[in-house]
Design a protein around this motif. Structure first.
Motif, PDB file in Angstrom:
ATOM      1  N   ALA A  10       0.886  -0.861   0.313  1.00 49.75           N
ATOM      2  CA  ALA A  10       0.169   0.006  -0.287  1.00 49.75           C
ATOM      3  C   ALA A  10       0.952   1.097  -0.104  1.00 49.75           C
ATOM      4  O   ALA A  10       2.009   1.756   1.312  1.00 49.75           O
ATOM      5  N   GLU A  11       0.383   1.777  -0.457  1.00 45.67           N
ATOM      6  CA  GLU A  11       1.516   3.131  -1.415  1.00 45.67           C
ATOM      7  C   GLU A  11       0.903   4.623  -0.727  1.00 45.67           C
ATOM      8  O   GLU A  11       1.127   5.397  -0.672  1.00 45.67           O
ATOM      9  N   LEU A  12      -0.343   4.556  -0.427  1.00 42.29           N
ATOM     10  CA  LEU A  12      -2.246   5.074  -0.908  1.00 42.29           C
ATOM     11  C   LEU A  12      -3.252   5.218   0.348  1.00 42.29           C
ATOM     12  O   LEU A  12      -3.646   3.494  -0.021  1.00 42.29           O
ATOM     13  N   VAL A  13      -3.559   5.139   0.870  1.00 37.20           N
ATOM     14  CA  VAL A  13      -4.807   5.168   1.914  1.00 37.20           C
ATOM     15  C   VAL A  13      -5.744   6.466   2.406  1.00 37.20           C
ATOM     16  O   VAL A  13      -5.734   7.162   2.264  1.00 37.20           O
ATOM     17  N   GLU A  14      -7.301   5.773   0.976  1.00 38.91           N
ATOM     18  CA  GLU A  14      -8.622   6.430   1.518  1.00 38.91           C
ATOM     19  C   GLU A  14      -8.890   6.685   2.490  1.00 38.91           C
ATOM     20  O   GLU A  14      -9.439   5.490   2.919  1.00 38.91           O
ATOM     21  N   VAL A  15      -9.474   7.594   3.457  1.00 34.95           N
ATOM     22  CA  VAL A  15     -10.281   7.288   4.681  1.00 34.95           C
ATOM     23  C   VAL A  15     -11.633   8.103   4.121  1.00 34.95           C
ATOM     24  O   VAL A  15     -11.800   9.291   3.478  1.00 34.95           O
ATOM     25  N   ILE A  16     -13.061   7.418   4.231  1.00 35.65           N
ATOM     26  CA  ILE A  16     -14.474   7.585   3.878  1.00 35.65           C
ATOM     27  C   ILE A  16     -14.874   7.488   4.835  1.00 35.65           C
ATOM     28  O   ILE A  16     -15.225   6.825   5.681  1.00 35.65           O
ATOM     29  N   ARG A  17     -15.521   8.642   4.824  1.00 41.46           N
ATOM     30  CA  ARG A  17     -16.621   8.433   5.967  1.00 41.46           C
ATOM     31  C   ARG A  17     -18.252   8.384   5.720  1.00 41.46           C
ATOM     32  O   ARG A  17     -18.176   8.704   4.469  1.00 41.46           O
ATOM     33  N   LEU A  18     -18.644   7.167   6.263  1.00 40.49           N
ATOM     34  CA  LEU A  18     -19.772   6.652   5.694  1.00 40.49           C
ATOM     35  C   LEU A  18     -20.938   7.274   6.790  1.00 40.49           C
ATOM     36  O   LEU A  18     -20.191   7.524   7.617  1.00 40.49           O
ATOM     37  N   GLY A  19     -22.049   7.005   5.583  1.00 39.52           N
ATOM     38  CA  GLY A  19     -23.072   7.088   6.757  1.00 39.52           C
ATOM     39  C   GLY A  19     -24.245   8.328   6.050  1.00 39.52           C
ATOM     40  O   GLY A  19     -23.839   8.378   4.547  1.00 39.52           O
ATOM     41  N   GLY A  20     -25.904   8.569   5.794  1.00 38.30           N
ATOM     42  CA  GLY A  20     -26.750   8.875   5.148  1.00 38.30           C
ATOM     43  C   GLY A  20     -26.760   7.619   3.707  1.00 38.30           C
ATOM     44  O   GLY A  20     -26.944   6.693   4.119  1.00 38.30           O
ATOM     45  N   SER A  21     -27.204   8.121   2.628  1.00 34.47           N
ATOM     46  CA  SER A  21     -27.752   7.875   1.612  1.00 34.47           C
ATOM     47  C   SER A  21     -26.341   7.120   0.178  1.00 34.47           C
ATOM     48  O   SER A  21     -26.739   6.593  -0.347  1.00 34.47           O
ATOM     49  N   ASP A  22     -25.554   8.126   1.229  1.00 42.07           N
ATOM     50  CA  ASP A  22     -24.904   8.065  -0.482  1.00 42.07           C
ATOM     51  C   ASP A  22     -23.418   6.530  -0.502  1.00 42.07           C
ATOM     52  O   ASP A  22     -23.467   6.176   1.248  1.00 42.07           O
ATOM     53  N   ASP A  23     -22.534   6.787  -1.049  1.00 41.64           N
ATOM     54  CA  ASP A  23     -21.319   5.548  -0.682  1.00 41.64           C
ATOM     55  C   ASP A  23     -20.755   6.024   0.574  1.00 41.64           C
ATOM     56  O   ASP A  23     -19.551   5.113   0.745  1.00 41.64           O
ATOM     57  N   GLY A  24     -20.535   7.374   1.070  1.00 43.29           N
ATOM     58  CA  GLY A  24     -19.491   8.086   1.789  1.00 43.29           C
ATOM     59  C   GLY A  24     -19.014   9.433   1.411  1.00 43.29           C
ATOM     60  O   GLY A  24     -18.773   9.580  -0.216  1.00 43.29           O
ATOM     61  N   LEU A  25     -18.229   9.884   1.670  1.00 43.53           N
ATOM     62  CA  LEU A  25     -17.476  11.083   1.525  1.00 43.53           C
ATOM     63  C   LEU A  25     -15.405  11.182   1.880  1.00 43.53           C
ATOM     64  O   LEU A  25     -15.539  10.508   2.651  1.00 43.53           O
ATOM     65  N   LEU A  26     -14.992  11.095   1.161  1.00 44.82           N
ATOM     66  CA  LEU A  26     -13.524  11.159   0.790  1.00 44.82           C
ATOM     67  C   LEU A  26     -13.724  12.255   2.194  1.00 44.82           C
ATOM     68  O   LEU A  26     -13.514  13.562   1.452  1.00 44.82           O
TER      69      LEU A  26
END
Length: 118
Positions: A10-26
């Motif tokens: 791994a060289e890169l990690v995305e952090v996503i906040r989940l919640g609501g009806s979408d796929d999450g917020l990067l």
């Protein structure tokens, strides 16, 4: 906590906040030492028995030079972390228990929360 062997790539990690009806917020992209530090922290989180809710609030997506490696969805309420992705063996694509109250897990959650938009 369990990580796939390929997590070393791994060289890169995305952090996503989940919640609501979408796929999450990067909310963040961690690279190089910051990505490695986060994955080392995740690997150090102690095991715990899983409770039942599994409503993840956070996800990380780890990428290597050739693209996506794996994803982990974290539920800090039921001590469950779901592992999936192209480098994850079929028998490991499941929810793994982790101690969400441990110092390591609380540090990880703090890092996640520090990335949320104000």
């Amino acid at each position: 906590m369990f990580l796939p062997a390929e997590s070393e790539r791994a060289e890169l990690v995305e952090v996503i906040r989940l919640g609501g009806s979408d796929d999450g917020l990067l909310v963040a992209i961690w690279e190089a030492d910051r990505a490695r530090s986060a994955l080392d922290l995740i690997a150090s989180v102690p095991h715990e028995e899983i409770k039942r809710c599994f409503v993840p609030g956070w996800t990380i997506r780890a990428h290597g030079a050739a693209g996506p490696l794996f994803e982990i969805e974290f539920c800090f309420r039921c001590d469950g972390a779901k592992l999936s992705g192209p480098v994850v063996a079929e028998d490991q694509r499941t929810i793994h228990g982790f101690d969400a109250r441990s110092a390591q897990a609380q540090e990880l959650l703090s890092r996640f929360r520090s990335e949320e938009p104000a």
